[in-house]
Each structure stands twice: as C-alpha cells, then as structure tokens.
Design a protein around this motif. Structure first.
Motif, PDB file in Angstrom:
ATOM      1  N   PRO A 133       0.836  -1.460  -0.241  1.00 21.57           N
ATOM      2  CA  PRO A 133       0.446  -0.057  -0.333  1.00 21.57           C
ATOM      3  C   PRO A 133       0.841   1.731   0.293  1.00 21.57           C
ATOM      4  CG  PRO A 133       0.383  -1.258   2.025  1.00 21.57           C
ATOM      5  CD  PRO A 133       0.374  -1.800   1.550  1.00 21.57           C
ATOM      6  N   ILE A 134       1.189   1.571  -0.980  1.00 23.80           N
ATOM      7  CA  ILE A 134       2.420   3.099  -1.584  1.00 23.80           C
ATOM      8  C   ILE A 134       1.519   3.327  -2.061  1.00 23.80           C
ATOM      9  CG2 ILE A 134       4.370   3.892  -2.261  1.00 23.80           C
ATOM     10  CD1 ILE A 134       5.590   1.539  -1.223  1.00 23.80           C
ATOM     11  N   VAL A 135       1.585   4.810  -2.160  1.00 24.69           N
ATOM     12  CA  VAL A 135      -0.133   5.543  -3.042  1.00 24.69           C
ATOM     13  C   VAL A 135       1.344   7.316  -3.434  1.00 24.69           C
ATOM     14  CG1 VAL A 135      -1.926   7.026  -3.511  1.00 24.69           C
ATOM     15  CG2 VAL A 135      -2.162   4.985  -2.315  1.00 24.69           C
ATOM     16  N   THR A 136       1.165   7.759  -4.495  1.00 27.35           N
ATOM     17  CA  THR A 136       1.511   8.813  -4.129  1.00 27.35           C
ATOM     18  C   THR A 136       1.102  10.198  -4.757  1.00 27.35           C
ATOM     19  OG1 THR A 136       2.754   8.236  -7.153  1.00 27.35           O
ATOM     20  CG2 THR A 136       4.111   7.534  -4.690  1.00 27.35           C
ATOM     21  N   VAL A 137       1.529  11.332  -4.469  1.00 33.96           N
ATOM     22  CA  VAL A 137       0.423  12.136  -4.580  1.00 33.96           C
ATOM     23  C   VAL A 137       1.402  13.090  -5.442  1.00 33.96           C
ATOM     24  CG1 VAL A 137      -0.521  14.348  -4.454  1.00 33.96           C
ATOM     25  CG2 VAL A 137      -1.129  12.693  -2.964  1.00 33.96           C
ATOM     26  N   VAL A 138       1.549  13.508  -6.988  1.00 33.11           N
ATOM     27  CA  VAL A 138       1.941  13.987  -7.999  1.00 33.11           C
ATOM     28  C   VAL A 138       1.859  15.461  -8.607  1.00 33.11           C
ATOM     29  CG1 VAL A 138       3.809  14.048 -10.154  1.00 33.11           C
ATOM     30  CG2 VAL A 138       3.698  12.312  -8.272  1.00 33.11           C
ATOM     31  N   THR A 139       2.445  16.587  -8.117  1.00 30.35           N
ATOM     32  CA  THR A 139       1.360  17.850  -8.564  1.00 30.35           C
ATOM     33  C   THR A 139       2.561  18.831  -9.462  1.00 30.35           C
ATOM     34  OG1 THR A 139       0.654  17.439  -6.228  1.00 30.35           O
ATOM     35  CG2 THR A 139       0.250  19.522  -7.266  1.00 30.35           C
ATOM     36  N   PRO A 140       2.150  19.035 -10.706  1.00 27.41           N
ATOM     37  CA  PRO A 140       2.931  19.660 -11.205  1.00 27.41           C
ATOM     38  C   PRO A 140       3.011  20.974 -11.017  1.00 27.41           C
ATOM     39  CG  PRO A 140       1.695  18.102 -12.888  1.00 27.41           C
ATOM     40  CD  PRO A 140       1.572  18.014 -11.248  1.00 27.41           C
ATOM     41  N   TYR A 141       4.209  21.460 -10.751  1.00 28.61           N
ATOM     42  CA  TYR A 141       3.642  23.752 -10.651  1.00 28.61           C
ATOM     43  C   TYR A 141       4.691  23.880 -11.559  1.00 28.61           C
ATOM     44  CZ  TYR A 141       2.909  28.356  -8.411  1.00 28.61           C
ATOM     45  OH  TYR A 141       3.109  29.440  -8.120  1.00 28.61           O
ATOM     46  N   PRO A 142       4.656  24.520 -12.494  1.00 28.22           N
ATOM     47  CA  PRO A 142       5.181  25.117 -14.219  1.00 28.22           C
ATOM     48  C   PRO A 142       5.987  25.881 -13.658  1.00 28.22           C
ATOM     49  CG  PRO A 142       3.305  24.092 -15.251  1.00 28.22           C
ATOM     50  CD  PRO A 142       3.799  23.803 -13.376  1.00 28.22           C
ATOM     51  N   GLY A 143       7.115  26.145 -13.833  1.00 25.00           N
ATOM     52  CA  GLY A 143       8.039  27.904 -13.816  1.00 25.00           C
ATOM     53  C   GLY A 143       8.401  27.865 -12.615  1.00 25.00           C
TER      54      GLY A 143
END
Length: 160
Positions: free
Chosen positions: A44-54
């Motif tokens: 049970p491994i979960v990731t949260v990926v959030t792009p924030y350009p620049g």
C-alpha cells in the motif's frame, strides 16, 4: 512425560517406524512447497504528484508540498510520509501499514487533496494520486550496443 520415554525405549521398532513416517511426511511436504520469487502482495504505497510549471524547488515545497503533507498526515494507518520537491514538480509518497488496503488509502488521499485544492496556487496543475504497482516494474533491463541505428538494434534485441 516419562510414559512417552518408557514407550519409545521399550519399543524401538515403533520408534523407528514413527521416525521414518515423520521423515517421509516432511520430505513430501517440503517438495510440494511453492516458492515464488515475487509473491503476489499488495504493497500500500500511494504517491501524489503535482506539477507546478516554472516554480523553483523552494516555492514548490512551501506552496504545494507542505499543504499536501499537512492534509495527508491526518489519514489513519500511515506508516511513512515523505516528499521531494523538484523544480516544477512536487512528489509526496505515503506508505500505509500492510494491513490497510491500498485502494482505501488512495481514496482517502483523493478526499484530502480535494479539500485543499483551493489552497494551492493558481499556476499549479491538479494533483494526481497514483497507486504504486510493483508488478508493473520490469523484470529485466537490456542494454544493446553495436553497429547500426537504434531501430535496427531494437529489432535485433527483440528477435534474438
């Protein structure tokens, strides 16, 4: 206790038969054991990926990573919570206890992320909650070097 000792000492043939039966049963059981190098378990491994350009890594950490970590820390059953802030990208990893279902953890994370979407900066993209699947990892990496184009080498590796 002494009755067992007396029984086995006074009847040596019975003792040999019992010992041989246990040996045969053990050998048969051992040969029928299945061994799997990669057992089918759900980690049970979960990731949260959030792009924030620049954005710089410091800006990503203060504006994206910290609020997400605060929101996720309230979920029950977390074993480990870690994050990495890159340039233009935030990655938060949540490892749950093995008893917890990864799908339930991912659902709880999505609910927490939806609650804090208003706190994230306007330039940030919507966070993606992804469950890690160890079965999707490749078993073998192959590097091929030689004369020819990369397409020819790829074709050679597939066929040979």
């Amino acid at each position: 206790m002494f009755s067992f000792v007396r029984l086995f000492v006074s009847r040596p043939v019975f003792t040999w038969v019992i010992s041989f039966a246990l040996l045969v049963f053990g050998a048969f059981s051992f040969s029928s054991l299945s061994v799997d190098r990669f057992p089918n378990i759900d980690i049970p491994i979960v990731t949260v990926v959030t792009p924030y350009p620049g954005a710089s890594p410091e800006q990503v950490e203060t504006e994206i990573t910290d609020p997400i970590e605060e929101a996720l820390s309230s979920i029950a059953g977390i074993n480990e919570l870690g994050s990495t802030s890159y340039e233009s990208l935030s990655v938060v990893r949540v490892s749950f206890q093995l008893e917890k279902d990864g799908d339930v953890g991912a659902h709880a994370e999505r609910a927490c992320i939806n609650r804090i979407l208003g706190q994230l900066p306007t330039g940030a993209q919507t966070p993606r909650v992804e469950k890690i699947d160890p079965d999707a990892a490749p078993l073998l990496y192959l590097a091929v070097h030689g004369p020819g184009t990369p397409q020819e080498l790829t074709e050679f590796a597939k066929k040979n």
